[in-house]
Design an enzyme around this catalytic site. Structure first.
Site: not given
Ligand code: MRU
Length: 355
Positions: A54, A245
């Site tokens: 993730r 994201d």
């Molecule tokens: O659902 P996730 O854990 O994949 O969400 C991740 C995030 O929101 C992070 O802050 C984002 O991907 C940035 S990672 C450098």
């Protein structure tokens, strides 16, 4: 169990025979550091969907290596047959999670490469896909370092930084984005302290951010999400650093659910709020945050995932969006590998793509 230092530095990589993707299973951290080997499309899809891997950049890197491994498995007589199966695999992987643009960005980048080289033999095309996947990861390492340097330039001795979710090495490569400046500060002997939001409901802040910072020897204090306000009011936070994201062309930024609340609090207390991410996370095709699809996840993540018994009436309705969008007016700067973009973002972000 695996060698901690080695694998934290490269949490997504190819197996020794180059046929599978190996990831750290992030669902098991902080209690265990175990590797998962992904060989089939279903295993790759499930690993992304279930958050075994993730963080937007790490998902993109995993997608690159995954499509390379799947391409090696394609049995085709000609380019058309190869490309038809390649597209099926690509679309399947791309459907695993909707919000982080790095997933489609990495897959589209490889798709373009395949089409550009359709006159080559299939084995040559597959080799090129492998090289491109490695390039995506190498570029991410360099981008994270540059982002971390820019972020570090905003910090001074004794500062407190609040962060949300996890945007560290596990979510990227090496330094990470929003966590990178503090890791760099540690290396340079500058003392900063970090307040890590636990990040309900999946606890990426508790499980991953506090783990990474603690391992690196950075002063980290874990707080529940609803404690951000008191920590700010106490005067303990001089900046908020969060990952992203997907960033729209106007600077609206999607990140883990709860991020926009942190930005609103930061504005109230006059604390600068920075979004850190590589340009691969900027989606110029999204004009504003309204164009960003927000992933909805299962209600069990709220009701019973981390509890011995359900912590809510079994039939109660839940709303579980995985991300929210922080309005660009709340963002003091967007820190990329190419520098710090400031408002008006429609102009400053477009400029990043000029050369
Ligand atoms: O659902 P996730 O854990 O994949 O969400 C991740 C995030 O929101 C992070 O802050 C984002 O991907 C940035 S990672 C450098």
């Amino acid at each position: 169990m695996c060698n901690e230092k080695k694998y934290l530095a490269e949490n997504v990589h190819l197996s020794d025979d180059g046929k599978s993707v190996v990831i750290i299973d992030q669902r098991k951290i902080p209690n265990e550091l175990v590797l998962l080997t992904l060989s089939t499309a279903k295993e790759m899809y499930d690993a992304i969907k279930s958050l075994a891997v993730r963080g937007a950049p790490a998902i993109g890197i995993c997608a690159g290596y995954s499509i390379y491994c799947l391409s090696q498995q394609i049995k085709a007589e000609n380019f058309e047959e190869f490309y038809s199966q390649f597209k099926k695999d690509k679309d399947y992987l791309n459907s695993s999670r909707p919000t982080a643009v790095n997933l489609s960005w990495a897959l589209n980048r490889i798709d373009d490469l395949v089409v550009d080289n359709k006159d080559k033999s299939i084995s040559e095309i597959v080799k090129l896909i492998g090289e491109e996947a490695v390039k995506i990861q190498q570029e991410d390492i360099a981008m994270c370092k540059a982002i971390s340097e820019y972020g570090f330039s905003l910090l001074k001795e004794g500062d407190g930084v609040l962060t949300h979710c996890n945007a560290g090495p596990l979510a990227t490569s090496r330094y990470g984005t929003a966590i990178g400046p503090m890791l760099l500060a540690k290396e340079k002997g500058v003392n900063v302290r970090v307040f890590a939001d636990e990040t309900r409901p999946l606890l990426q802040g508790a499980r991953l951010t506090s783990y990474e910072l603690d391992k690196a020897g950075v002063d980290v204090t874990l707080i529940c999400d609803n404690m951000a306000s008191i920590v700010m009011k106490n005067g303990w936070v001089q900046a908020c650093f969060v990952g992203c994201d997907r960033i729209a062309a106007n600077g609206d930024a999607a990140n883990k659910i709860g991020t926009s609340g942190v930005a609103i609090l930061a504005k109230h207390y006059g604390i600068p709020f920075y979004v850190l991410g590589p340009t691969s996370t900027i989606d110029m095709k999204c004009k504003t945050g309204d164009d960003i699809e927000i992933e909805l996840r299962d209600e069990s993540e709220i009701k019973d995932k981390f509890y011995e018994k359900p912590m809510a009436p079994i039939n109660v309705k839940c709303y579980n969006p995985a991300f929210d969008v922080t309005d660009h007016t709340l963002i003091s700067g967007i820190i990329t590998e190419k520098g710090i973009a400031r408002a008006p973002y429609t102009e400053s972000l477009a400029k990043l793509f000029e050369d």
